[in-house]
Scaffold this active site. Structure first.
Site, mmCIF file in Angstrom:
data_model
loop_
_atom_site.group_PDB
_atom_site.id
_atom_site.type_symbol
_atom_site.label_atom_id
_atom_site.label_comp_id
_atom_site.label_asym_id
_atom_site.label_seq_id
_atom_site.Cartn_x
_atom_site.Cartn_y
_atom_site.Cartn_z
ATOM 1 N N SER A 7 0.828 -1.207 0.000
ATOM 2 C CA SER A 7 0.000 0.000 0.000
ATOM 3 C C SER A 7 0.863 1.257 0.000
ATOM 4 C CB SER A 7 -0.914 0.017 1.220
ATOM 5 O OG SER A 7 -1.550 1.275 1.293
ATOM 6 N N HIS A 32 -1.022 -1.100 -4.291
ATOM 7 C CA HIS A 32 -2.329 -0.718 -3.763
ATOM 8 C C HIS A 32 -2.363 0.788 -3.497
ATOM 9 C CE1 HIS A 32 -6.014 -1.757 -1.412
ATOM 10 N NE2 HIS A 32 -5.628 -0.786 -0.588
ATOM 11 N N ASP A 34 -4.746 3.889 -2.016
ATOM 12 C CA ASP A 34 -5.887 4.237 -1.171
ATOM 13 C C ASP A 34 -6.337 5.659 -1.445
ATOM 14 O OD1 ASP A 34 -6.186 1.867 0.609
ATOM 15 O OD2 ASP A 34 -4.099 2.332 1.054
ATOM 16 N N MET A 36 -8.942 8.537 -0.495
ATOM 17 C CA MET A 36 -9.859 8.917 0.601
ATOM 18 C C MET A 36 -10.365 10.335 0.388
ATOM 19 S SD MET A 36 -7.526 7.619 3.751
ATOM 20 C CE MET A 36 -6.742 6.015 3.724
ATOM 21 N N HIS A 65 -8.186 1.316 -4.308
ATOM 22 C CA HIS A 65 -9.185 1.131 -3.251
ATOM 23 C C HIS A 65 -9.822 2.493 -2.962
ATOM 24 C CE1 HIS A 65 -9.725 0.167 1.363
ATOM 25 N NE2 HIS A 65 -10.872 0.326 0.746
ATOM 26 N N MET A 67 -12.118 4.939 -1.047
ATOM 27 C CA MET A 67 -12.854 5.178 0.194
ATOM 28 C C MET A 67 -13.525 6.537 0.034
ATOM 29 S SD MET A 67 -9.929 3.639 2.648
ATOM 30 C CE MET A 67 -8.780 3.635 1.289
ATOM 31 N N MET A 136 -11.928 -5.717 4.779
ATOM 32 C CA MET A 136 -11.167 -4.772 5.605
ATOM 33 C C MET A 136 -10.929 -5.391 6.985
ATOM 34 S SD MET A 136 -10.511 -2.273 3.658
ATOM 35 C CE MET A 136 -9.639 -1.320 4.911
ATOM 36 N N ASP A 174 -7.097 -6.244 3.719
ATOM 37 C CA ASP A 174 -6.417 -4.953 3.853
ATOM 38 C C ASP A 174 -6.499 -4.461 5.294
ATOM 39 O OD1 ASP A 174 -5.379 -2.418 3.404
ATOM 40 O OD2 ASP A 174 -7.028 -1.741 2.119
HETATM 41 C C1 DX5 Z 1 -6.594 1.764 5.256
HETATM 42 C C2 DX5 Z 1 -6.092 1.407 3.894
HETATM 43 C C3 DX5 Z 1 -4.968 0.447 3.865
HETATM 44 C C4 DX5 Z 1 -3.714 0.877 4.584
HETATM 45 C C5 DX5 Z 1 -3.202 -0.376 5.236
HETATM 46 O O1 DX5 Z 1 -7.767 2.445 5.130
HETATM 47 O O2 DX5 Z 1 -7.137 0.845 3.119
HETATM 48 O O3 DX5 Z 1 -4.661 0.036 2.528
HETATM 49 O O4 DX5 Z 1 -2.715 1.403 3.755
HETATM 50 O O5 DX5 Z 1 -2.160 -0.032 6.064
HETATM 51 P P1 DX5 Z 1 -1.487 -1.077 7.054
HETATM 52 O O6 DX5 Z 1 -0.974 -2.212 6.207
HETATM 53 O O7 DX5 Z 1 -0.411 -0.275 7.680
HETATM 54 O O8 DX5 Z 1 -2.552 -1.516 8.012
HETATM 55 ZN ZN ZN Z 2 -6.591 -0.020 1.143
#
Ligand code: DX5
Ligand code: ZN
Length: 216
Positions: A7, A32, A34, A36, A65, A67, A136, A174
């Protein structure tokens, strides 16, 4: 052997190119991303120009991903920015079937993410349409959180449904993934593991990725 998707939320943002190249040279399969929006989750990460810049240097598929609320509005922009797989949250989509069709019509693989409190049963009528289910194992929004152990049971339940129905959906997990939680997840049937802080917070990310890749 599980797919490993580091990620980029935990990469060094002042050295994005270096970290993307590290992933190119590693045993990771995807990377990956993220996204947000500060509405669906209480955090804001990055958007299209950053994705496009990462894509420019990457040789691996971009696993995005989302969010965010109202993902339909941005599906084609994510395709343009380089997404190969686009995962939306079940909790953020009123017309999930339409959203999934839209993602596929843009030529991307389509995934649905479930928050820790959301049961897998909500996917009953859509599972056959999906390329990916993202379980998740933390509440979305931040890297470096503690693994929620009930995710392991969710993975094994979902795996038996997918097997029984002979479906193609992959199970990705994740949040809080490390060697210990990763091993439990792979044994339960996870096909892909996302790892942020465990990879980028380690002394040797290349070796950390290789050790996740060895889990069985
Ligand atoms: C959290 C993200 C993850 C995050 C995971 O909302 O979706 O992808 O980067 O981080 P770790 O592996 O540190 O839990
Ligand atoms: Zn993620």
């Amino acid at each position: 052997m599980a797919v490993i998707s580091p990620s980029m939320l935990s990469c060094d943002f002042a050295n994005i190119q270096r970290d993307v190249e590290m992933i190119n040279n590693s045993e990771a399969d995807w990377f990956h991303i993220d996204v947000m929006d500060g509405v669906f989750v209480p955090n804001i990460s990055f958007g299209f120009p950053v994705l496009a810049a990462m894509k420019k240097h990457s040789k691996k598929p971009m696993d995005v991903h989302l969010m965010i609320v109202n993902p339909d509005q941005y599906v084609s922009e994510f395709k343009k920015a380089g997404a190969d797989m686009l995962t939306v949250h079940y909790e953020a989509c009123t017309h999930l079937h339409r959203t999934i069709q839209l993602i596929k019509s843009e030529g991307m693989k389509a995934g649905v993410a479930l928050n820790p409190h959301t049961p897998i049963s909500v996917l009953e009528e859509i599972l056959h349409e999906l390329d990916l289910v993202l379980i998740m194992s933390v509440n979305p929004g931040f890297g470096g959180q503690k693994f929620i152990t009930s995710a392991v049971e969710k993975v094994s339940k979902l795996k038996s449904i997918i097997k029984a129905k002979n479906l193609k959906a992959m199970i990705e997990v994740d949040g809080g993934v490390n060697l210990e939680t990763g091993e439990r997840l792979v044994k339960a049937g996870a096909d892909a593991l996302v790892a942020g802080s465990f990879v980028f917070g380690s002394e040797n990310p290349l070796e950390t990725i290789a050790s996740l890749k060895k889990l069985s």
